[in-house]
Design a protein around this motif. Structure first.
Motif, PDB file in Angstrom:
ATOM      1  N   UNK A  38      -6.050  38.765  -4.151  1.00 42.75           N
ATOM      2  CA  UNK A  38      -5.585  38.458  -5.560  1.00 42.75           C
ATOM      3  C   UNK A  38      -6.527  39.443  -6.126  1.00 42.75           C
ATOM      4  N   UNK A  39      -8.006  38.962  -5.981  1.00 43.40           N
ATOM      5  CA  UNK A  39      -9.109  39.268  -6.583  1.00 43.40           C
ATOM      6  C   UNK A  39      -9.315  40.549  -5.954  1.00 43.40           C
ATOM      7  N   UNK A  40      -9.558  40.768  -5.255  1.00 45.63           N
ATOM      8  CA  UNK A  40     -10.133  42.837  -4.443  1.00 45.63           C
ATOM      9  C   UNK A  40      -9.633  43.415  -4.823  1.00 45.63           C
ATOM     10  N   UNK A  41      -7.938  42.679  -4.852  1.00 42.58           N
ATOM     11  CA  UNK A  41      -6.583  43.954  -4.885  1.00 42.58           C
ATOM     12  C   UNK A  41      -6.136  43.708  -5.918  1.00 42.58           C
ATOM     13  N   UNK A  42      -5.824  44.739  -6.639  1.00 44.07           N
ATOM     14  CA  UNK A  42      -5.158  45.374  -7.682  1.00 44.07           C
ATOM     15  C   UNK A  42      -4.845  46.713  -7.979  1.00 44.07           C
ATOM     16  N   UNK A  43      -4.029  47.382  -9.146  1.00 44.93           N
ATOM     17  CA  UNK A  43      -3.588  48.851  -9.420  1.00 44.93           C
ATOM     18  C   UNK A  43      -5.072  49.605  -9.494  1.00 44.93           C
ATOM     19  N   UNK A 100     -19.517  41.642 -13.381  1.00 45.04           N
ATOM     20  CA  UNK A 100     -18.912  40.797 -14.410  1.00 45.04           C
ATOM     21  C   UNK A 100     -16.755  41.066 -14.107  1.00 45.04           C
ATOM     22  N   UNK A 101     -16.480  41.932 -13.568  1.00 41.73           N
ATOM     23  CA  UNK A 101     -15.617  41.956 -12.777  1.00 41.73           C
ATOM     24  C   UNK A 101     -15.390  41.204 -11.608  1.00 41.73           C
ATOM     25  N   UNK A 102     -15.649  40.765 -10.723  1.00 40.84           N
ATOM     26  CA  UNK A 102     -16.083  39.402  -9.399  1.00 40.84           C
ATOM     27  C   UNK A 102     -16.740  38.235  -9.632  1.00 40.84           C
ATOM     28  N   UNK A 103     -17.822  38.239 -11.672  1.00 43.28           N
ATOM     29  CA  UNK A 103     -17.989  37.404 -11.799  1.00 43.28           C
ATOM     30  C   UNK A 103     -16.778  36.797 -12.375  1.00 43.28           C
ATOM     31  N   UNK A 104     -15.929  36.712 -12.925  1.00 45.42           N
ATOM     32  CA  UNK A 104     -14.476  35.927 -14.052  1.00 45.42           C
ATOM     33  C   UNK A 104     -13.630  35.936 -12.433  1.00 45.42           C
ATOM     34  N   UNK A 105     -13.666  36.432 -11.471  1.00 41.46           N
ATOM     35  CA  UNK A 105     -13.109  35.864 -10.171  1.00 41.46           C
ATOM     36  C   UNK A 105     -13.849  34.996  -9.077  1.00 41.46           C
ATOM     37  N   UNK A 106     -15.295  34.908  -9.339  1.00 42.07           N
ATOM     38  CA  UNK A 106     -15.588  33.684  -8.696  1.00 42.07           C
ATOM     39  C   UNK A 106     -15.132  32.613  -8.151  1.00 42.07           C
TER      40      UNK A 106
END
Length: 575
Positions: free
Chosen positions: A356-361, A414-420
């Protein structure tokens, strides 16, 4: 119910404060969840079938035999065995004291305290209904039934019959201190082995000479990697006498994911194995089948029962196909190298641990362009060709293999930090906190641009899809690349009945007859060297693959393997 897990006598509760193992067993003894206890309820017709196969019949002097039930639960196996014993005892006269005559006939173990007490009361009721005085019935039940962990309990040896349905429990559900103790005692606990593996090992070692073990349990150990040490033990010291495939049969009172099989293993010299498959779960049918499987010689023209020799061969997976299919597999294994020996690589796609964190459109992943890759998933290849749905995966790795420095990629940071929270909570991240943002599997970006064959794990038929080199595979897809074979030609080979025979021979099956197209089975497939394939055959293979014509694939494959008419016929009778 016969599979409620463990069994250890807890004679000294005071030790709970001092012994972590005893404390872990006590915790399990009071566990309430069915999953934690591995509880599966077996139908009475199947129980009687297993008892028949082991020869525990009431027309024999059963009071002269010793029977073991390692995990008796609610008594699915134990109570019918007691009924047979009591009938045999009455038939031979009841002049001797019941405690003297019956006290040593049965030993049954159960860990779960509430279940133990409930079944203990039922056993006493069975005995009193047979005319045995209540006090004597209680003494017999106390002799027969043992509360505790079967894998740790002190038990006598030399049982003539062992029956049951051992608990099917994943290692993750076993306390670490207890699992470590099991590993120190049982050499068959290997890799990801489930709890039923050491149950089978200890039960076999408790058999008397000529004794018989009859279990119904998951069949995965017969072919999977983790079953290797147990298969080696059986091959070296025992005889696989009977195997009954219970695929898609209602053997239990509830659905189970794992495929069950009934095996009868005896402490005898190895010999012929008798096999049956998917019997009707009806008492008279199973009784007749048991008689055929136990007959001194196989009745002529009995189609329900087959015989095979050399089923067990060290730690190798058991091959339970028909004799003509077995002969074909052995011939191809002798004549051709395996797929990785001819320049092909078998791998599996990326597991992230937090999809859910690493995969998306792909377009919506707000990271630097070189920090994401287009991802191919099972749903993208469902129709036999690649129809990309537009998903992507975050790539936190440098091309050389190490993790990128997040300070160099502000958008990724920023992307990973928001999903840390979701990412750092994974087991792999907790082991190495500094690498909290890595995916479980390392991503190799160059794989994206390589042409590859994609293969979903679980399918009824081989599902081999050509991908031209634009997408990175997800973890539920296996892939094959090659610098030597033309991948279109290889696709035709893998779509053929020859490749399916190899997978079906070595793979475990899932509910509905589906096969596991895993790397360990794909690597079993034998393939000629590309240089040895004649030009005409090459063109025929490539054309068949592009047309998605399985019959054409079969025809082309039969030529490169030089199949005889008999071998082609064997492929038609699929296992």
């Amino acid at each position: 119910m016969t599979a409620t897990m463990f069994n250890l006598q807890l004679r000294q509760p005071s030790l709970l404060d001092f012994c972590p193992i005893t404390a872990a067993v006590e915790e399990l003894a009071n566990a309430g969840g069915v999953e934690e206890r591995g509880a599966i309820y077996t139908r009475r017709e199947v129980v009687d079938f297993v008892l028949d196969l082991t020869g525990y019949n009431s027309d024999l002097p059963l009071s002269d035999l010793r029977l073991l039930e390692p995990s008796f639960g609610d008594g699915d196996f134990l109570l019918p065995a007691i009924d047979r014993l009591l009938r045999a005892w009455k038939a031979n006269g009841t002049t001797t004291d019941p405690l003297d005559a019956l006290g040593d006939c049965i030993r049954a173990v159960e860990l779960h305290r509430v279940t133990f007490e409930r079944t203990h009361a039922r056993v006493i009721a069975r005995l009193t209904d047979a005319g045995i005085a209540a006090r004597t019935a209680a003494l017999i039940a106390d002799r027969w039934l043992q509360h505790g962990d079967f894998l740790l309990a002190e038990l006598p040896k030399d049982f003539d019959v062992v029956i049951g349905n051992p608990p099917y429990v994943r290692q993750e559900l076993i306390p670490a201190v207890l699992l470590a103790e099991y590993r120190s005692r049982y050499k068959t606990i290997y890799d990801r082995a489930d709890l039923y593996i050491p149950f089978i090992e200890r039960s076999l070692r408790l058999l008397s000479k000529g004794g018989a073990l009859g279990f119904i349990c998951a069949d995965r150990w017969m072919k999977n990697r983790y079953g290797g040490p147990l298969r080696a033990l059986v091959a070296k010291e025992f005889h696989l006498k009977v195997h009954v495939d219970m695929t898609d049969t209602p053997a239990f009172h509830s659905d189970v994911i794992a495929y069950p099989a009934i095996t009868v293993i005896t402490r005898e010299s190895p010999g012929v194995t008798r096999l049956a498959s998917r019997p009707e779960i009806e008492g008279a049918v199973l009784s007749e089948l048991a008689a055929q499987l136990r007959a001194t010689s196989l009745p002529h023209g009995v189609g329900a029962v087959r015989e095979l020799v050399d089923v067990t061969a060290g730690s190798e997976p058991w091959i339970l196909a028909s004799s003509d299919q077995l002969a074909l597999v052995r011939r191809l294994e002798q004549d051709f190298p395996n797929i990785e020996e001819v320049g092909c690589k078998v791998g599996i796609g990326v597991a992230t641990g937090a999809d859910e964190a690493f995969i998306g459109h792909f377009d919506a992943l707000d990271v630097e362009h070189d920090r994401k890759l287009p991802l191919v998933m099972t749903r993208d290849i469902s129709n036999g060709t690649v129809v990309w749905r537009g998903y992507g995966v975050i790539n936190p790795f440098e091309d050389g293999g190490g993790l990128v420095d997040l300070e160099d990629y502000p958008r990724l940071n920023r992307y990973l930090g928001a999903r840390k929270a979701a990412i750092a909570g994974r087991h792999c991240a907790q082991k190495t906190p500094a690498h909290w943002y890595r995916t479980i599997d390392r991503i190799t970006p160059g794989l994206t641009k390589r042409p590859k064959l994609l293969i979903p794990d679980i399918k009824g038929e081989s599902h081999i899809v050509y991908e031209e080199g634009r997408l990175y595979p997800h973890h539920n897809l296996y892939f094959i690349t090659s610098d030597e074979w033309d991948l279109r030609a290889l696709q035709a080979v893998l779509l053929s009945a020859v490749a399916r025979l190899f997978v079906a021979t070595y793979s475990t099956r899932m509910r509905g007859g589906f096969l596991r197209f895993q790397a360990q089975y794909l690597r079993r497939i034998r393939v000629p060297k590309w240089a040895d394939v004649a030009p005409d055959f090459r063109h025929e293979l490539i054309s068949a693959a592009k047309a998605q014509d399985r019959e054409a694939c079969n025809r082309a494959a039969s030529k490169i393997y030089a199949l005889s008419e008999e071998e082609k016929a064997a492929l038609g009778a699929r296992p």
